[in-house]
Design a protein around this motif. Structure first.
Motif, PDB file in Angstrom:
ATOM      1  N   CYS A  75     -41.151 -32.481 -26.318  1.00  0.00           N
ATOM      2  CA  CYS A  75     -40.582 -31.581 -25.510  1.00  0.00           C
ATOM      3  C   CYS A  75     -39.325 -31.812 -25.585  1.00  0.00           C
ATOM      4  O   CYS A  75     -38.921 -32.633 -26.140  1.00  0.00           O
ATOM      5  CB  CYS A  75     -41.610 -31.479 -24.737  1.00  0.00           C
ATOM      6  SG  CYS A  75     -43.114 -31.386 -24.447  1.00  0.00           S
ATOM      7  N   ALA A  76     -38.905 -30.423 -25.074  1.00  0.00           N
ATOM      8  CA  ALA A  76     -37.313 -30.180 -24.363  1.00  0.00           C
ATOM      9  C   ALA A  76     -37.104 -29.948 -23.563  1.00  0.00           C
ATOM     10  O   ALA A  76     -38.003 -28.763 -22.842  1.00  0.00           O
ATOM     11  CB  ALA A  76     -36.463 -29.217 -25.674  1.00  0.00           C
ATOM     12  N   THR A  77     -35.881 -30.019 -22.460  1.00  0.00           N
ATOM     13  CA  THR A  77     -35.831 -29.485 -21.084  1.00  0.00           C
ATOM     14  C   THR A  77     -35.136 -28.608 -21.805  1.00  0.00           C
ATOM     15  O   THR A  77     -33.759 -28.581 -22.459  1.00  0.00           O
ATOM     16  CB  THR A  77     -34.617 -30.608 -20.136  1.00  0.00           C
ATOM     17  OG1 THR A  77     -36.400 -31.735 -20.186  1.00  0.00           O
ATOM     18  CG2 THR A  77     -34.571 -29.458 -19.471  1.00  0.00           C
ATOM     19  N   VAL A  78     -35.513 -27.692 -21.393  1.00  0.00           N
ATOM     20  CA  VAL A  78     -34.602 -26.141 -21.592  1.00  0.00           C
ATOM     21  C   VAL A  78     -33.971 -24.935 -20.410  1.00  0.00           C
ATOM     22  O   VAL A  78     -34.561 -24.827 -19.140  1.00  0.00           O
ATOM     23  CB  VAL A  78     -35.061 -25.345 -22.963  1.00  0.00           C
ATOM     24  CG1 VAL A  78     -34.678 -25.644 -24.238  1.00  0.00           C
ATOM     25  CG2 VAL A  78     -36.203 -25.190 -22.631  1.00  0.00           C
ATOM     26  N   PRO A  79     -32.762 -24.218 -20.330  1.00  0.00           N
ATOM     27  CA  PRO A  79     -33.109 -23.247 -19.407  1.00  0.00           C
ATOM     28  C   PRO A  79     -34.568 -22.395 -18.986  1.00  0.00           C
ATOM     29  O   PRO A  79     -35.165 -21.867 -20.331  1.00  0.00           O
ATOM     30  CB  PRO A  79     -32.075 -22.113 -19.653  1.00  0.00           C
ATOM     31  CG  PRO A  79     -31.118 -23.231 -20.024  1.00  0.00           C
ATOM     32  CD  PRO A  79     -32.099 -23.904 -20.944  1.00  0.00           C
ATOM     33  N   ARG A  80     -35.256 -21.933 -17.889  1.00  0.00           N
ATOM     34  CA  ARG A  80     -35.707 -21.269 -17.289  1.00  0.00           C
ATOM     35  C   ARG A  80     -35.701 -19.557 -17.837  1.00  0.00           C
ATOM     36  O   ARG A  80     -35.011 -19.331 -16.916  1.00  0.00           O
ATOM     37  CB  ARG A  80     -36.442 -21.595 -16.650  1.00  0.00           C
ATOM     38  CG  ARG A  80     -37.687 -20.551 -16.462  1.00  0.00           C
ATOM     39  CD  ARG A  80     -38.692 -21.011 -14.484  1.00  0.00           C
ATOM     40  NE  ARG A  80     -37.995 -20.013 -13.993  1.00  0.00           N
ATOM     41  CZ  ARG A  80     -37.555 -18.797 -13.963  1.00  0.00           C
ATOM     42  NH1 ARG A  80     -38.288 -18.261 -14.298  1.00  0.00           N
ATOM     43  NH2 ARG A  80     -36.698 -17.927 -13.202  1.00  0.00           N
ATOM     44  N   LYS A  81     -36.514 -19.176 -18.756  1.00  0.00           N
ATOM     45  CA  LYS A  81     -36.371 -17.619 -18.735  1.00  0.00           C
ATOM     46  C   LYS A  81     -37.367 -17.068 -18.650  1.00  0.00           C
ATOM     47  O   LYS A  81     -37.734 -15.997 -18.285  1.00  0.00           O
ATOM     48  CB  LYS A  81     -35.750 -17.762 -20.225  1.00  0.00           C
ATOM     49  CG  LYS A  81     -34.379 -17.668 -20.721  1.00  0.00           C
ATOM     50  CD  LYS A  81     -33.137 -17.005 -20.335  1.00  0.00           C
ATOM     51  CE  LYS A  81     -31.905 -17.976 -20.942  1.00  0.00           C
ATOM     52  NZ  LYS A  81     -30.662 -17.531 -20.315  1.00  0.00           N
ATOM     53  N   SER A  82     -38.392 -17.285 -18.252  1.00  0.00           N
ATOM     54  CA  SER A  82     -39.938 -17.046 -18.540  1.00  0.00           C
ATOM     55  C   SER A  82     -40.994 -17.388 -17.294  1.00  0.00           C
ATOM     56  O   SER A  82     -39.975 -18.430 -16.854  1.00  0.00           O
ATOM     57  CB  SER A  82     -41.236 -17.293 -20.162  1.00  0.00           C
ATOM     58  OG  SER A  82     -40.709 -18.578 -19.637  1.00  0.00           O
ATOM     59  N   ALA A  83     -41.575 -16.570 -17.304  1.00  0.00           N
ATOM     60  CA  ALA A  83     -42.108 -17.374 -16.019  1.00  0.00           C
ATOM     61  C   ALA A  83     -44.192 -17.022 -16.088  1.00  0.00           C
ATOM     62  O   ALA A  83     -44.262 -16.429 -17.184  1.00  0.00           O
ATOM     63  CB  ALA A  83     -41.897 -16.308 -15.052  1.00  0.00           C
ATOM     64  N   PRO A  84     -44.814 -17.918 -15.055  1.00  0.00           N
ATOM     65  CA  PRO A  84     -46.144 -17.093 -15.997  1.00  0.00           C
ATOM     66  C   PRO A  84     -46.877 -15.805 -15.064  1.00  0.00           C
ATOM     67  O   PRO A  84     -46.713 -15.261 -14.672  1.00  0.00           O
ATOM     68  CB  PRO A  84     -47.214 -18.742 -14.923  1.00  0.00           C
ATOM     69  CG  PRO A  84     -45.603 -18.978 -14.502  1.00  0.00           C
ATOM     70  CD  PRO A  84     -44.588 -18.621 -14.402  1.00  0.00           C
ATOM     71  N   VAL A  85     -47.773 -15.460 -16.494  1.00  0.00           N
ATOM     72  CA  VAL A  85     -47.738 -14.303 -16.199  1.00  0.00           C
ATOM     73  C   VAL A  85     -49.435 -13.773 -14.943  1.00  0.00           C
ATOM     74  O   VAL A  85     -49.791 -13.356 -14.409  1.00  0.00           O
ATOM     75  CB  VAL A  85     -48.623 -13.689 -17.392  1.00  0.00           C
ATOM     76  CG1 VAL A  85     -49.257 -12.185 -17.759  1.00  0.00           C
ATOM     77  CG2 VAL A  85     -47.747 -13.188 -18.708  1.00  0.00           C
ATOM     78  N   MET A  86     -50.093 -15.530 -15.640  1.00  0.00           N
ATOM     79  CA  MET A  86     -51.326 -15.278 -14.608  1.00  0.00           C
ATOM     80  C   MET A  86     -50.693 -16.778 -13.312  1.00  0.00           C
ATOM     81  O   MET A  86     -50.299 -17.116 -13.453  1.00  0.00           O
ATOM     82  CB  MET A  86     -52.208 -16.094 -15.095  1.00  0.00           C
ATOM     83  CG  MET A  86     -52.320 -15.489 -17.039  1.00  0.00           C
ATOM     84  SD  MET A  86     -53.518 -13.379 -16.458  1.00  0.00           S
ATOM     85  CE  MET A  86     -54.577 -13.951 -15.533  1.00  0.00           C
ATOM     86  N   THR A  87     -51.257 -15.844 -12.077  1.00  0.00           N
ATOM     87  CA  THR A  87     -50.455 -16.962 -10.856  1.00  0.00           C
ATOM     88  C   THR A  87     -52.174 -17.280 -10.132  1.00  0.00           C
ATOM     89  O   THR A  87     -53.623 -17.428 -10.745  1.00  0.00           O
ATOM     90  CB  THR A  87     -50.763 -16.410 -10.415  1.00  0.00           C
ATOM     91  OG1 THR A  87     -51.212 -14.956  -9.231  1.00  0.00           O
ATOM     92  CG2 THR A  87     -49.301 -15.358 -10.359  1.00  0.00           C
TER      93      THR A  87
END
Length: 149
Positions: free
Chosen positions: A97-109
């Protein structure tokens, strides 16, 4: 002797009984079934990782209290939005895996998930992004924008 009114009343009684049983079944099965239908999602829960049929590779061995919510509006779509929340002392194994800047978020909560919007980075494991807040983790797919997906 005319039995037609009796037959009609019997039919109406049967239809009413079936309707009442259906409503009763929905009520007894809990709010989640009705909520899943209304919100076009399927919600599941597992006590441990071992209870899952095929857990994702990134999920730690000690994962417990696992809840998932998957969107159903796009039937037959392998990329249906999914969110998974779980508890783990070990945390996510970031091998591969890689640590990357967050650009997305969950669609389902899912209630009780860590605050994704407070995270500046995510652990990106293929099509999944993960954020941890102490022992609590949230994972989601799709993760468009998180490191080239």
């Amino acid at each position: 002797m005319n039995t037609e009114p009796t037959r009609l009343s019997s039919r109406y009684a049967t239809v009413a009984a079936v309707g009442a049983l259906t409503l009763g079944a929905l009520t007894l099965s809990g709010c989640s079934v009705l909520q899943d239908q209304v919100h076009h999602q399927v919600t599941r829960h597992a006590d441990t990782r071992a209870d899952l049929g095929s857990p994702p590779a990134w999920m730690p061995e000690d994962a417990t209290d696992i809840s998932s919510s998957t969107g159903t509006a796009a039937k037959g779509d392998d990329a249906a939005p999914t969110t998974v929340v779980f508890t783990s002392e070990q945390g996510v194994d970031s091998a591969g895996c890689a640590t990357v800047p967050r650009k997305s978020a969950p669609v389902m909560t899912i209630e009780g998930a860590p605050d994704v919007y407070a995270a500046k980075t995510v652990v990106r494991c293929g099509d999944w992004s993960l954020v941890g807040d102490g022992r609590q983790w949230v994972a989601w797919t799709p993760n468009t924008g998180d490191g080239g997906s």
